[in-house]
Design an enzyme around this catalytic site. Structure first.
Site, mmCIF file in Angstrom:
data_model
loop_
_atom_site.group_PDB
_atom_site.id
_atom_site.type_symbol
_atom_site.label_atom_id
_atom_site.label_comp_id
_atom_site.label_asym_id
_atom_site.label_seq_id
_atom_site.Cartn_x
_atom_site.Cartn_y
_atom_site.Cartn_z
ATOM 1 C CG HIS A 124 9.260 3.679 -0.177
ATOM 2 N ND1 HIS A 124 9.042 2.385 -0.600
ATOM 3 C CD2 HIS A 124 10.098 3.589 0.873
ATOM 4 C CE1 HIS A 124 9.723 1.549 0.174
ATOM 5 N NE2 HIS A 124 10.372 2.254 1.081
ATOM 6 C CG ASP A 201 3.257 5.833 1.026
ATOM 7 O OD1 ASP A 201 3.068 5.441 2.192
ATOM 8 O OD2 ASP A 201 4.310 5.614 0.394
ATOM 9 C CD GLN A 204 8.584 7.151 6.976
ATOM 10 O OE1 GLN A 204 8.690 7.532 8.136
ATOM 11 N NE2 GLN A 204 9.206 6.065 6.532
ATOM 12 C CB CYS A 365 13.100 2.204 -0.721
ATOM 13 S SG CYS A 365 13.648 0.649 -0.033
HETATM 14 N N1 PMP Z 1 6.129 4.367 1.665
HETATM 15 C C1 PMP Z 1 6.992 5.020 2.445
HETATM 16 C C2 PMP Z 1 7.032 6.511 2.401
HETATM 17 C C3 PMP Z 1 7.839 4.319 3.282
HETATM 18 O O1 PMP Z 1 8.715 4.980 4.058
HETATM 19 C C4 PMP Z 1 7.782 2.907 3.309
HETATM 20 C C5 PMP Z 1 8.689 2.092 4.205
HETATM 21 N N2 PMP Z 1 10.032 2.511 4.203
HETATM 22 C C6 PMP Z 1 6.855 2.278 2.478
HETATM 23 C C7 PMP Z 1 6.045 3.032 1.683
HETATM 24 C C8 PMP Z 1 6.726 0.792 2.429
HETATM 25 O O2 PMP Z 1 6.333 0.275 3.653
HETATM 26 P P1 PMP Z 1 6.456 -1.272 3.958
HETATM 27 O O3 PMP Z 1 7.827 -1.699 3.584
HETATM 28 O O4 PMP Z 1 6.203 -1.359 5.436
HETATM 29 O O5 PMP Z 1 5.387 -1.959 3.169
#
Ligand code: PMP
Length: 407
Positions: A124, A201, A204, A365
């Site tokens: 991401h 991370d 998910q 993203c």
């Molecule tokens: N990492 C992953 C794999 C995500 O799916 C997301 C959110 N889509 C994030 C990081 C970022 O999370 P946040 O926008 O809640 O900070």
């Protein structure tokens, strides 16, 4: 494990009781953000209505009660991810802030020009850009492990990229775009053999599978409350105490100090050192309730339920002519990314919305991953506790509408 009683779960989510375009809402976008059960909404409201005050330092009862409720969530998180020590639980705004914190406070001070940070091709943006920022500041290099055609990580490719200059590895546990579940234990072992620490991370994974940071062997793990059925604006960074205790503060301000003078300020111990300023008090408290909600359903049952839906969806969608899946790894969470021949994803999203089906379309993203698969965007359906086969059927029916519409 006990089975998930979807009807009972659905009844816990007020938003699912509201029709969408006169139809039953098929909410298939939990990977972006999950809906909230009544108990989470109540926890936040109850805080503001009955015992809200700023935390720490207050001598009056409201402040003490708020402090207790806020601090009490550390033990909930500790249990939820099986952390050895609740002092390792740092409250942040979400996964993004957690990764930036580790990048700036833990990794940046150890980088020299030519050093390397290893990530994967399915990260991401939140696990790409913070590393680019520290690389720009220090002259370090970002190295990327490749992704195979089916959306699995290329483990040989990853192994080959851990070298003498590797200083840190940061890897997504479950891809928000492909659903791929990465073998983080194996990745961590490879990195640790070379003495390299690893951040996982968990944005998910925390919402969809049991997490045991000790069994995993990670150095850092993070997630966002809004994906674990909690509110937005709260999240967790877990880090080994041996790392946290030597890390400089990320932000300065109230609540993170021991003593302040104009000549010299000393800092509080972790986790307070990393929680400058008034935090999202009610949000953190409600985050705790969301995690308890997941525990009350049971994570084994949750996995079985979501895997069942995934299998059902892959099978039904796979029968639609012109279907192309992006991401068919054998170990996959409840995320399905796809394209239909000759139809733009945004058109699909719009028509599906008219049918009461909420899916996400776009790059999710993960622009470099889109480039890897040579697609501009995908349609993504993702599952949560409250989804059932009716939601998948609504998606499939909607896609047949799309096909009729585009001839
Ligand atoms: N990492 C992953 C794999 C995500 O799916 C997301 C959110 N889509 C994030 C990081 C970022 O999370 P946040 O926008 O809640 O900070």
């Amino acid at each position: 494990p006990q089975a998930v009683e979807v009807e009972r779960i659905r009844a816990d989510f007020p938003i699912l009781q509201r029709p969408m375009n006169g139809k039953r809402l098929a909410f298939l976008d939990s990977a972006a953000s999950a809906q909230k059960p009544q108990c989470v909404i109540d926890a936040e409201r109850e805080c503001y209505e009955t015992y809200y005050a700023n935390i720490h330092r207050g001598v009056y009862q409201l402040s003490q009660r708020s402090t207790q409720a806020y601090e009490g969530v550390r033990a909930v998180v500790q249990r939820f991810i099986n952390a050895p020590d609740e002092r390792e639980v740092v409250f942040v705004r979400g996964a993004t802030e957690a990764i930036n914190l580790v990048a700036q406070s833990f990794v940046r001070p150890m980088l020299s020009p030519g050093d390397e940070i290893l990530i994967t091709g399915m990260e991401h943006h939140a696990n790409i850009v913070p590393w680019q920022l520290v690389c720009e500041a220090t002259g370090a290099q970002l190295v990327v492990a490749p992704v195979l055609d089916d959306g699995q990580l290329d483990m040989e490719g990853l192994r080959a990229r851990i070298g003498p200059r590797t200083r840190f590895v940061s890897v997504v546990h479950v891809s928000n775009t492909l659903g791929t579940i990465n073998p983080v234990e194996a990745i961590i072992s490879l990195a640790h053999e070379q003495g390299v620490p690893v951040l996982v991370d968990g944005a998910q994974s925390a919402p969809h599978m049991p997490v045991d940071v000790q069994a995993m062997g990670a150095d850092f793990y993070c997630f966002s409350a809004h994906k674990t059925y909690g509110p937005s604006g709260a999240g967790v960074l877990w880090g080994r105490y041996e790392h946290l205790k030597d890390m400089p503060p990320y932000q300065g301000g109230g609540d993170m100090i021991r003593t302040v003078s104009f000549e010299k300020t000393t800092y509080a111990e972790p986790p307070q050192r990393f929680e400058a300023g008034t935090p999202n008090i009610a949000g953190v408290i409600a985050m705790g309730r969301g995690l308890e909600y997941i525990e009350s359903v049971g994570r084994e049952a949750m996995i079985a339920h979501e895997q069942g839906l995934l299998d059902y969806a892959m099978d039904r969608l796979g029968h639609i002519p012109g279907m192309r899946f992006i991401g068919t790894a054998p170990h996959k969470a409840g995320v399905v990314s796809f394209l239909l021949d000759g139809v733009h994803p945004h058109d699909m999203g719009t028509i599906l919305d008219m049918e009461g089906v909420a899916v996400r379309v776009g790059h999710h993203c993960t622009q470099p991953l889109m480039e890897r698969f040579e697609v501009p965007a995908t349609v993504r359906a993702s599952f949560g506790l409250y989804n059932d086969r009716d939601d998948v059927d609504a998606l499939v029916d909607g896609l047949h509408r799309v096909k009729e519409f585009f001839g």
